[in-house]
Write a protein that holds these residues in place. Structure first.
Motif, PDB file in Angstrom:
ATOM      1  N   TRP A  46      -4.704  -0.217  11.163  1.00  0.00           N
ATOM      2  CA  TRP A  46      -3.328   0.525  11.128  1.00  0.00           C
ATOM      3  C   TRP A  46      -3.324   1.340   9.800  1.00  0.00           C
ATOM      4  O   TRP A  46      -2.985   2.556  10.010  1.00  0.00           O
ATOM      5  N   HIS A  47      -3.823   0.761   8.849  1.00  0.00           N
ATOM      6  CA  HIS A  47      -3.495   1.356   7.617  1.00  0.00           C
ATOM      7  C   HIS A  47      -4.530   2.503   7.134  1.00  0.00           C
ATOM      8  O   HIS A  47      -4.434   3.176   6.241  1.00  0.00           O
ATOM      9  N   SER A  48      -5.785   2.238   7.840  1.00  0.00           N
ATOM     10  CA  SER A  48      -6.668   3.204   7.462  1.00  0.00           C
ATOM     11  C   SER A  48      -7.041   4.433   8.427  1.00  0.00           C
ATOM     12  O   SER A  48      -7.588   5.136   8.258  1.00  0.00           O
ATOM     13  N   ASP A  49      -5.726   4.413   9.221  1.00  0.00           N
ATOM     14  CA  ASP A  49      -5.656   5.551  10.351  1.00  0.00           C
ATOM     15  C   ASP A  49      -5.001   6.936   9.412  1.00  0.00           C
ATOM     16  O   ASP A  49      -3.989   7.187   9.935  1.00  0.00           O
ATOM     17  N   SER A  50      -5.935   7.258   8.678  1.00  0.00           N
ATOM     18  CA  SER A  50      -5.465   8.482   7.943  1.00  0.00           C
ATOM     19  C   SER A  50      -6.669   9.172   7.394  1.00  0.00           C
ATOM     20  O   SER A  50      -7.633   8.720   7.365  1.00  0.00           O
ATOM     21  N   ASN A  51      -6.598  10.504   6.981  1.00  0.00           N
ATOM     22  CA  ASN A  51      -7.929  11.068   6.507  1.00  0.00           C
ATOM     23  C   ASN A  51      -8.051  10.626   5.021  1.00  0.00           C
ATOM     24  O   ASN A  51      -9.233  11.082   4.559  1.00  0.00           O
ATOM     25  N   GLN A  52      -7.235  10.273   4.047  1.00  0.00           N
ATOM     26  CA  GLN A  52      -7.577  10.013   2.981  1.00  0.00           C
ATOM     27  C   GLN A  52      -7.075   8.494   2.413  1.00  0.00           C
ATOM     28  O   GLN A  52      -5.737   8.425   2.819  1.00  0.00           O
ATOM     29  N   ILE A  53      -7.818   7.679   2.256  1.00  0.00           N
ATOM     30  CA  ILE A  53      -7.119   6.469   1.966  1.00  0.00           C
ATOM     31  C   ILE A  53      -7.866   5.808   0.511  1.00  0.00           C
ATOM     32  O   ILE A  53      -8.729   6.204   0.128  1.00  0.00           O
ATOM     33  N   GLU A  54      -7.041   4.782  -0.074  1.00  0.00           N
ATOM     34  CA  GLU A  54      -7.554   4.407  -1.491  1.00  0.00           C
ATOM     35  C   GLU A  54      -7.764   2.748  -1.047  1.00  0.00           C
ATOM     36  O   GLU A  54      -6.680   2.109  -0.695  1.00  0.00           O
ATOM     37  N   LEU A  55      -8.921   2.428  -1.258  1.00  0.00           N
ATOM     38  CA  LEU A  55      -9.294   0.739  -1.207  1.00  0.00           C
ATOM     39  C   LEU A  55      -9.179   0.247  -2.523  1.00  0.00           C
ATOM     40  O   LEU A  55      -9.571   0.827  -3.329  1.00  0.00           O
ATOM     41  N   THR A  56      -8.679  -0.889  -2.494  1.00  0.00           N
ATOM     42  CA  THR A  56      -8.559  -1.924  -3.510  1.00  0.00           C
ATOM     43  C   THR A  56      -9.709  -2.761  -3.154  1.00  0.00           C
ATOM     44  O   THR A  56      -9.349  -3.455  -2.334  1.00  0.00           O
ATOM     45  N   LEU A  57     -10.669  -2.977  -3.789  1.00  0.00           N
ATOM     46  CA  LEU A  57     -11.744  -4.193  -3.742  1.00  0.00           C
ATOM     47  C   LEU A  57     -12.184  -4.777  -4.779  1.00  0.00           C
ATOM     48  O   LEU A  57     -11.938  -4.326  -5.933  1.00  0.00           O
ATOM     49  N   VAL A  58     -12.854  -5.999  -4.459  1.00  0.00           N
ATOM     50  CA  VAL A  58     -13.427  -6.606  -5.473  1.00  0.00           C
ATOM     51  C   VAL A  58     -14.786  -6.726  -5.221  1.00  0.00           C
ATOM     52  O   VAL A  58     -15.263  -7.060  -4.316  1.00  0.00           O
ATOM     53  N   ARG A  59     -15.321  -6.570  -6.316  1.00  0.00           N
ATOM     54  CA  ARG A  59     -16.843  -6.507  -6.461  1.00  0.00           C
ATOM     55  C   ARG A  59     -17.683  -7.205  -7.653  1.00  0.00           C
ATOM     56  O   ARG A  59     -16.984  -7.067  -8.753  1.00  0.00           O
TER      57      ARG A  59
END
Ligand code: SF4
Length: 449
Positions: A46-59
């Protein structure tokens, strides 16, 4: 303060994908897309259905932000594979159903068999029936916003007292959620577990009339007979019993027919369907294919026997030709089946003119006992002992045909037997095939000269 590790664990990224080019790697944990926290794969979609997205991730315990861009090719997949579909785990039920099969299992089975899942995401994705009792208002809003429809819902009864008796004190919440979801445009397939003396008769009429009122949001209703095992002490305080009585089942068929006829007349669809066992116990003919429409309750065990018989009928010439090729006079194949389908299977063998070449071995379910008689719930231990007992008494050797439906996706029976364990434990050859016409053909061909 450290942030709790929620979000989506990345299992892998496709080579050459946008995600790989952006530096996403396996074991990254994606917490949010454009600031929206993720609880499951539907949130991700639902939220990634866009051409530009910003991910918040933990590595490596460090939170970072990564931008993904597919504006040059908006068909391109992000290329991320997740470890699981439910990032926050499976939701379990808030109920104490009087007939819960999980509470009737013996000890010592696989842990997963005792999991009482009641998760609307699995209902939407896999067709699991849920009670709606553990769904809060945020969940309702989310289901409606993301249009997670249709859902598969256990209703059992709408009378508050009967619901309380069958489901427990959370029953009211289920009805409240049902009405909110309908108002939000969500469609549902409904299941009723019928318990004699509790939610049949007038209570069933009340439930069906209520559900009729909510058409077309209620897309179909399936009625199944309550199952109990030898470990069931009581069902809502009553001695365990079901519909394995000819008159009782015949009465349900007659009662439900009035709704079916009414529905077919007004919409051309049967809409409310009875499980196969009612027809078997009533010694009544199974409905026609047309009556089952597009089999909306097939996964609920409704229409399986009819489908099997139709499948055999469609392959009749191939099967009879193959049986003709078998040697005369010997019991070459022995088909293993649960007790419920004995008559259906005997009818099938008669239609195939199998004569003495193919015989049946109906197996009593000693493991669960009670009224558990379907083939799919046969256990390895019962099959092994029934085959060995049967085989000792035969003068001529036979090959036992065992249906794959007794195994789960990991090829394990309910009591943990693999096909190899069964083959090793019996004193005769065994053939594992799908329980359909093609499976039977395969078995016949395997023993053909
Ligand atoms: S909702 Fe399902 S799992 Fe939960 S108690 Fe009822 S029958 Fe058992």
């Amino acid at each position: 303060m450290a942030r709790p590790l929620t979000g989506a664990l990345v299992k892998g990224v496709d080579p050459g994908s946008i995600a790989q080019r952006a530096g996403i790697v396996a074991q990254d944990r994606i917490l949010a897309v454009d600031g929206h926290l993720l609880s499951d794969v539907f949130d991700w979609l639902w939220h990634s259905d866009s051409n530009q997205i910003e991910l918040t991730l933990v590595r490596d315990d460090i939170e970072q932000r990564i931008e993904l861009d597919r504006s040059k090719n908006d068909d391109e997949d992000w290329g991320i594979e997740f470890d699981d579909m439910l990032f926050d785990g499976t939701r379990t039920c808030a109920n104490a159903c009087a007939f819960c099969f999980m509470d009737q299992l013996p000890e010592g089975l696989r842990e997963s068999l005792y999991l009482k899942d009641d998760d609307y995401r699995l209902s939407f994705f896999e067709g699991n029936f849920i009670t709606l009792t553990n769904i809060n208002d945020d969940d309702v809003a989310r289901i409606i916003e993301q249009h997670l429809s249709p859902l598969y819902v256990s209703m059992h009864a709408i009378d508050p007292q009967v619901r309380k008796r069958l489901i427990g004190s959370a029953g009211d919440r289920g009805l409240e959620v049902f009405q909110k979801l309908v108002a939000g445009g969500i469609e549902m397939h409904v299941s009723i577990v019928l318990v004699p003396g509790i939610n049949d008769g007038a209570v069933l009429d009340e439930t069906l009339e209520f559900l009729e009122w909510y058409r077309p949001s209620v897309k179909s209703v399936g009625i199944v007979a309550v199952a109990y095992t030898q470990y069931t002490e009581d069902i809502a305080g009553e001695t365990p019993r079901s519909f394995d009585d000819q008159l009782l089942s015949a009465h349900v068929i007659e009662q439900v027919q009035s709704y079916q006829f009414r529905s077919r007349e007004s919409t051309g669809q049967t809409w409310v369907y009875l499980a196969d066992e009612f027809y078997i116990y009533a010694h009544a003919p199974m409905p026609t294919s047309e009556w089952y429409d597009d089999y909306p309750q097939y996964e609920n065990g409704i229409g399986i026997v009819h489908t099997y018989v139709e499948d055999i009928r469609a392959h009749l010439d191939q099967l009879t030709d193959a049986i003709d090729e078998l040697e005369e006079g010997s019991e070459i194949l022995t088909i293993v089946t649960g007790e419920l389908t004995t008559d259906t299977m005997l009818g099938t063998l008669s239609a195939l003119h199998a004569g003495s070449k193919i015989r049946l071995l109906p197996i009593k379910n000693q493991f669960f006992g009670g009224n558990v008689k379907v083939t799919g719930l046969l256990t390895g231990i019962d099959i092994v002992s029934a085959i060995n007992y049967d085989n000792q008494r035969l003068d001529v050797p036979t090959n036992y045909v065992i249906p794959w439906s007794i195994f789960n996706d990991d090829e394990l029976t309910l009591d943990g037997y693999t096909p190899q364990m069964i083959a090793d434990a019996v004193d005769a050859p065994v053939i594992f095939v799908a329980d359909d016409a093609v499976g039977l053909l395969e078995a016949i061909k395997e023993v053909s000269p």
